[in-house]
Design a protein around this motif. Sequence first.
Motif, mmCIF file in Angstrom:
data_model
loop_
_atom_site.group_PDB
_atom_site.id
_atom_site.type_symbol
_atom_site.label_atom_id
_atom_site.label_comp_id
_atom_site.label_asym_id
_atom_site.label_seq_id
_atom_site.Cartn_x
_atom_site.Cartn_y
_atom_site.Cartn_z
ATOM 1 N N UNK A 94 0.833 -1.208 0.000
ATOM 2 C CA UNK A 94 0.000 0.000 0.000
ATOM 3 C C UNK A 94 0.868 1.258 0.000
ATOM 4 N N UNK A 95 1.946 1.209 0.769
ATOM 5 C CA UNK A 95 2.852 2.362 0.837
ATOM 6 C C UNK A 95 3.515 2.648 -0.508
ATOM 7 N N UNK A 96 3.805 1.601 -1.264
ATOM 8 C CA UNK A 96 4.544 1.761 -2.526
ATOM 9 C C UNK A 96 3.647 1.502 -3.745
ATOM 10 N N UNK A 97 2.361 1.582 -3.572
ATOM 11 C CA UNK A 97 1.417 1.207 -4.631
ATOM 12 C C UNK A 97 1.652 1.962 -5.939
ATOM 13 N N UNK A 98 1.791 3.260 -5.863
ATOM 14 C CA UNK A 98 1.955 4.055 -7.082
ATOM 15 C C UNK A 98 3.261 3.744 -7.789
ATOM 16 N N UNK A 99 4.319 3.548 -7.003
ATOM 17 C CA UNK A 99 5.611 3.199 -7.612
ATOM 18 C C UNK A 99 5.548 1.828 -8.289
ATOM 19 N N UNK A 100 4.848 0.889 -7.673
ATOM 20 C CA UNK A 100 4.698 -0.447 -8.263
ATOM 21 C C UNK A 100 3.978 -0.351 -9.608
ATOM 22 N N UNK A 101 2.901 0.398 -9.631
ATOM 23 C CA UNK A 101 2.143 0.551 -10.874
ATOM 24 C C UNK A 101 2.979 1.244 -11.948
ATOM 25 N N UNK A 102 3.665 2.303 -11.544
ATOM 26 C CA UNK A 102 4.468 3.062 -12.521
ATOM 27 C C UNK A 102 5.607 2.218 -13.075
ATOM 28 N N UNK A 103 6.301 1.499 -12.195
ATOM 29 C CA UNK A 103 7.416 0.650 -12.639
ATOM 30 C C UNK A 103 6.929 -0.419 -13.614
#
Length: 417
Positions: A94-103
Amino acid sequence: MTQLETPVVQQPTATESQVQPGQDTTVTKEEEYKDRFLDGNQRIIAYDLLEARGKSGATSDPDVKRYRQAKELFRKGYDLAMSIPRTLEDNELEEHEEDIKTAAEYLVDAWLLDDKAAPMSERILILGQQYEKVLLKNIPEEQREGFFVKRSLLFSAWILMVGRQFQHCLETLSLAIKTYGDLPGRVYFIRASCYFSTGKLKNGLKDLDLCLQKDPKFAVAYSVKGSVHMSLNERDQAIKAFRQYLDRGHPDTADYISTLYSLSVLLHEKNKKTDANKYYKRAQKAEARFKELYGTSTGMSDVKRQAIRMHEPPAVAEKLIFDSLPAKEYSNRIDQLIAAGVFNSPFPPSKENCSNCGAKHLKDEPNKPLLCCGGCRSIWYCCRDCQVTDFKAGHKVICKKAAAAAAAAAAAAAESK
């Protein structure tokens, strides 16, 4: 006669160091992590040679620019993925959700742009799991089965393709194509590759046509069409497709050179020897240009070897073929064979070709590699029958010499220690 031996498969090594008693453990486990690229994925790409030689500006080949763009996208996605903890814990995701999606989006886009710029690694496989879990986070349990988004399907297809699970990759790409009408022509090209890998050549040809409908500038599809028609002995269709490629492809590419060699073979077989020779001369000229740019030749393919033997005197042809061999094979096997007077087989020793018939895989098993001779361990066959034929044709003597040479080299090495 020596038995064939199966290739040795090396087991993966650990990528994280173990903590020793009394060792400072303040460095986090994540900092110790070293990614591992899958076998065959960390390879030298011709476009990288071009850049290393400072020749990127010497060609107008649009594929060079596309590769660089894909490589930049891949680097952005990969660097971002390496900054994300590898855990599948919900709170971390949840903390890194946006980075996961972007990567994930960067990496999939890079693969679609040019798969050569997108090698698969352990970390990317983990990212795929993280991406799927993040996407399913707010989806009710009863709705999760069958849920997907465009890039998650393509991410799955990428992993399946690299894993050589071609049938599953076909199903995944077909679902993506059916669901999303805005996919680029390359998706159809990739699905065609899966069809070819499963022996469904006609389906693959249809997908190449769909690829060209989506993107008429996707010139390499014509070259692949020509090669498939050629393998089916459909000479007229092959000639047509190859000529279409020459009208659209770039002359600084390996595909262009291969197409010229192919046309020289096809026209020679149709007894149009004057035209065939013109294409052969064009191929030689294009190859010289390629070597000027990349510092290396395009290698010795089956069709190039056939063209050389058709258009050159026998002695010249064999020298050209011999000179194209790599300077060294693994464990200096080529050097041992040269010293032992090898290369009497129809095909030069290579892990990529049966030394008797030229096949690239085990007989009737396209997904399995060739087997090496257990005596000299320096020549490869697709089946027992080919080994027997080659053994009788001269490998019997050569095998003994090569084995003796290898034993002598090992003894000398042992004495020098």
